[in-house]
Design a protein around this motif. Structure first.
Motif, PDB file in Angstrom:
ATOM      1  N   ARG A   1       6.956   1.126 -39.752  1.00 45.26           N
ATOM      2  CA  ARG A   1       8.052   2.067 -39.465  1.00 45.26           C
ATOM      3  C   ARG A   1       8.388   2.052 -37.969  1.00 45.26           C
ATOM      4  N   ILE A   2       7.361   1.866 -37.115  1.00 45.37           N
ATOM      5  CA  ILE A   2       7.611   1.752 -35.670  1.00 45.37           C
ATOM      6  C   ILE A   2       8.426   0.497 -35.382  1.00 45.37           C
ATOM      7  N   PHE A   3       8.051  -0.620 -36.010  1.00 44.01           N
ATOM      8  CA  PHE A   3       8.782  -1.866 -35.787  1.00 44.01           C
ATOM      9  C   PHE A   3      10.231  -1.741 -36.267  1.00 44.01           C
ATOM     10  N   LYS A   4      10.419  -1.052 -37.384  1.00 43.24           N
ATOM     11  CA  LYS A   4      11.779  -0.858 -37.900  1.00 43.24           C
ATOM     12  C   LYS A   4      12.596  -0.009 -36.933  1.00 43.24           C
ATOM     13  N   HIS A   5      11.952   1.021 -36.347  1.00 45.52           N
ATOM     14  CA  HIS A   5      12.639   1.877 -35.373  1.00 45.52           C
ATOM     15  C   HIS A   5      13.096   1.042 -34.170  1.00 45.52           C
ATOM     16  N   ILE A   6      12.262   0.107 -33.748  1.00 45.26           N
ATOM     17  CA  ILE A   6      12.623  -0.757 -32.625  1.00 45.26           C
ATOM     18  C   ILE A   6      13.788  -1.668 -33.008  1.00 45.26           C
ATOM     19  N   GLU A   7      13.732  -2.249 -34.213  1.00 48.95           N
ATOM     20  CA  GLU A   7      14.794  -3.154 -34.653  1.00 48.95           C
ATOM     21  C   GLU A   7      16.114  -2.413 -34.814  1.00 48.95           C
ATOM     22  N   ASP A   8      16.062  -1.189 -35.339  1.00 50.49           N
ATOM     23  CA  ASP A   8      17.292  -0.401 -35.500  1.00 50.49           C
ATOM     24  C   ASP A   8      17.935  -0.122 -34.157  1.00 50.49           C
ATOM     25  N   ALA A   9      17.108   0.232 -33.161  1.00 52.58           N
ATOM     26  CA  ALA A   9      17.656   0.501 -31.826  1.00 52.58           C
ATOM     27  C   ALA A   9      18.283  -0.759 -31.242  1.00 52.58           C
ATOM     28  N   LYS A  10      17.652  -1.898 -31.495  1.00 54.87           N
ATOM     29  CA  LYS A  10      18.157  -3.165 -30.982  1.00 54.87           C
ATOM     30  C   LYS A  10      19.507  -3.503 -31.622  1.00 54.87           C
ATOM     31  N   LYS A  11      19.626  -3.250 -32.957  1.00 50.65           N
ATOM     32  CA  LYS A  11      20.899  -3.510 -33.646  1.00 50.65           C
ATOM     33  C   LYS A  11      22.003  -2.596 -33.169  1.00 50.65           C
ATOM     34  N   ASP A  12      21.643  -1.345 -32.921  1.00 45.65           N
ATOM     35  CA  ASP A  12      22.644  -0.360 -32.486  1.00 45.65           C
ATOM     36  C   ASP A  12      22.950  -0.468 -30.993  1.00 45.65           C
ATOM     37  N   GLY A  13      22.188  -1.267 -30.271  1.00 43.13           N
ATOM     38  CA  GLY A  13      22.433  -1.438 -28.839  1.00 43.13           C
ATOM     39  C   GLY A  13      22.098  -0.205 -28.025  1.00 43.13           C
TER      40      GLY A  13
END
Length: 582
Positions: free
Chosen positions: A68-80
């Motif tokens: 879930r932490i990794f997903k949170h990081i990926e989501d932030a990266k996608k959203d810029g």
């Protein structure tokens, strides 16, 4: 009911919401200290955690948490947008190698209870770890920080490893605390680095590291070994008021520009052997409580050790060879060097050292005779008011003889006289030891020399004579350094004998000759015309004025003449020494 977490984010993330950044369903909240918390901010401390105590999580649950932490990081990266992990408590091991590259990320006041690995990771945006806590090991080996990193006030309770890490922008470890070993071997700091007020409770290693811009360790505390072996400081390196409670090792360190260690304190060994100071070296007011090693260190610019305190041995000698026993130029002070008001409590060695510019030892205190054997001193070398307190240690007379010859080579007459006097004082102390040893040998029945009394008596007589003559030479002219002492002695001698002659004249002639001033003329005559009392005119004067004491007066006049000539000779020698040319 939302998560109770609330913390104002630091700059430049201060525009983020201070509340919980995770969207968690209410049924997933856990209670802790009468408040509701999401699984990310739920603490692992205390005994009143009820539904979701993280200390009891099994491996699968920890793995799910990490995903879930990794997903949170990926989501932030996608959203810029920045990835906010503030306040997150990580219950188990986590390996961030799974993240291909990080966005701008914030780990403010986060906690890692197990291993956190950032090995080989790449931070293309700013990474902020301010005030976060690592309770076990953290690994940043080979990590790449492209836009700066901040670990201000971070607490590393376990091993912190940054081996081969690359810091392409500013790196701040201000006020960070490393409770276990910290390793920065082969790390590269491309921009400025700050370790001001950092506290290293165990050892720290920066072996082979490169600081390409300015780095600062002002007020840093090194409780155990601090290793900077073969480090390259390409710009200014600052260690102002840093404290090294154990060994500080800067062997072969290369300071390309200014090195500042003013007010630094080295409580154990300070090792700068073979260090290379290309720029200014500043150690003013620094304290070396034990061994200070600057053997073969090259000072290619100015060096300043003013008011430094050397509590143990100080070694600035050159071994004449490189570490690989290859031919090497003698270590030198190529620029001006100042030890003004420095204190050397133990032996200071400057053997084989070349001083190529102005050298200042003025007002230094040397408790032990310093060693400058085979050194070359600059003609502008100042020992004004330097205090050399050692006259008794073994080899002290040779140490001062070396300095005397060095001053003679540069025609520094005053300093030459100073070290000649110290050499003679040391020799006199050696004669004193010889006297006691000879007397002991005469009366010690178990002495191996008990059957050589004549030899012992001869040595004793020679030692006593040398000791007495040397002491008399010091009293009368300070070993030729004082032209005032002989003159004062001559005046006092003349007055004494004038009073003596006057007393004898008073007894024989009722004071008539004294009143006429003839005694004064006679007394001065023994100074300007030595032994004139033995000539015809002198005898006539004595018979006419003091006929009762002719032989006694002649004998006293002879004594006066001898001492007068001696005082005049000492006065002329002192003048010649001070103003001698060539």
């Amino acid at each position: 009911m939302p998560c109770a977490f609330h913390a104002k984010r630091p700059v430049p993330f201060d525009d983020l919401d201070p509340g919980c950044q995770f969207n968690v369903a209410e049924k997933e909240l856990g209670n802790f200290k009468d408040k509701s918390w999401c699984e990310f901010h739920l603490s692992m401390e205390g005994e009143d955690a009820e539904k979701m105590r993280k200390t009891e999580w099994y491996e699968a649950k920890v793995k799910r948490f990490n995903q879930r932490i990794f997903k949170h990081i990926e989501d932030a990266k996608k959203d810029g947008i920045p990835c906010d992990l503030s306040g997150v408590t990580f219950p188990g091991e986590i390996y961030f190698e799974e993240v291909e590259k990080f966005p701008k990320i914030l780990f403010f006041i986060a906690k890692f209870y197990e291993l956190a690995s950032f090995a080989n990771t790449q931070f293309y945006e700013l990474a902020l770890f301010d005030s976060f806590q690592i309770l076990k090991e953290v690994c940043f080996d080979n990590a790449q920080f492209y836009e700066g990193v901040s670990c201000a006030s971070t607490q590393f309770y376990g091993l912190a490893s940054f081996d081969h890490a690359q810091f392409h922008k500013e790196a701040s470890f201000y006020h960070a605390r490393f409770y276990k070993w910290a390793k920065f071997d082969h790390a590269h700091f491309q921009e400025e680095g700050s370790f001001d007020n950092a506290h290293f409770h165990e050892g720290v290693r920066f072996d082979e590291a490169h600081f390409h811009k300015k780095v600062s360790f002002d007020h840093a505390q090194f409780e155990k070994v601090g290793r900077f072996v073969n480090v390259h400081f390409h710009k200014d390196a600052r260690f102002l008021s840093a404290q090294f409670h154990k060994d500080a090792r800067f062997n072969n360190a290369h300071f390309h520009e200014e090195a500042r260690f003013d007010n630094a304190k080295f409580e154990r060994q300070a090792n700068f052997a073979y260090a290379n100071f290309e720029g200014k070296a500043r150690f003013a007011d620094s304290q070396f409580e034990k061994l200070a090693i600057f053997a073969d260190a090259q000072f290619r610019h100015s060096a300043r050790f003013a008011r430094a305190k050397f509590g143990g041995r100080a070694n600035f000698s050159s071994r004449l060879t490189s570490p690989n026993n290859e031919e090497n130029s003698v270590a030198s002070f190529s620029g001006p060097v100042s030890f003004k008001k420095a204190l050397f409590i133990r032996k200071a060695r400057f053997n084989n050292r070349h001083f190529l510019d102005t050298t200042d030892f003025s007002k230094c205190i040397f408790r032990w005779a310093p060693s400058f054997h085979n050194s070359q001193l600059h003609q502008d070398t100042d020992f004004e008011e330097a205090d050399f307190q050692d006259k008794k240690s073994y080899g002290a007379e040779r140490a001062y003889r070396t300095l005397r010859l060095a001053m003679e080579n540069v025609r520094a007459r005053r300093e030459e006289g100073k070290f000649y006097a110290l050499e003679q004082q040391s020799l006199r102390e050696q004669r004193k030891i010889m006297i006691f040893e000879a007397i002991s040998a005469l009366f010690n029945k178990t002495s191996w020399r008990k059957d050589k009394p004549k030899e012992i008596l001869l040595e004793l007589g020679t030692a006593i004579w040398d000791w007495m003559v040397s002491g008399l030479y010091e009293i009368t002219s300070n070993y030729g350094r004082s032209s005032g002492r002989p003159l004062i002695g001559l005046v006092l001698l003349t007055v004494f004998f004038m009073a003596l002659y006057g007393g004898l004249s008073f007894n024989s002639k009722g004071g008539e000759a004294w009143e006429e001033g003839k005694i004064s003329v006679f007394t001065v005559q023994q100074v300007v015309r030595p032994f004139s009392a033995w000539f015809k005119t002198g005898e006539e004067f004595i018979f006419t004025n003091i006929s009762d004491h002719v032989v006694l007066i002649q004998a006293l006049a002879a004594v006066q003449s001898v001492f007068s000539v001696a005082f005049l000779a000492l006065f002329l020698l002192a003048l010649r020494w001070r103003f001698k040319r060539g």
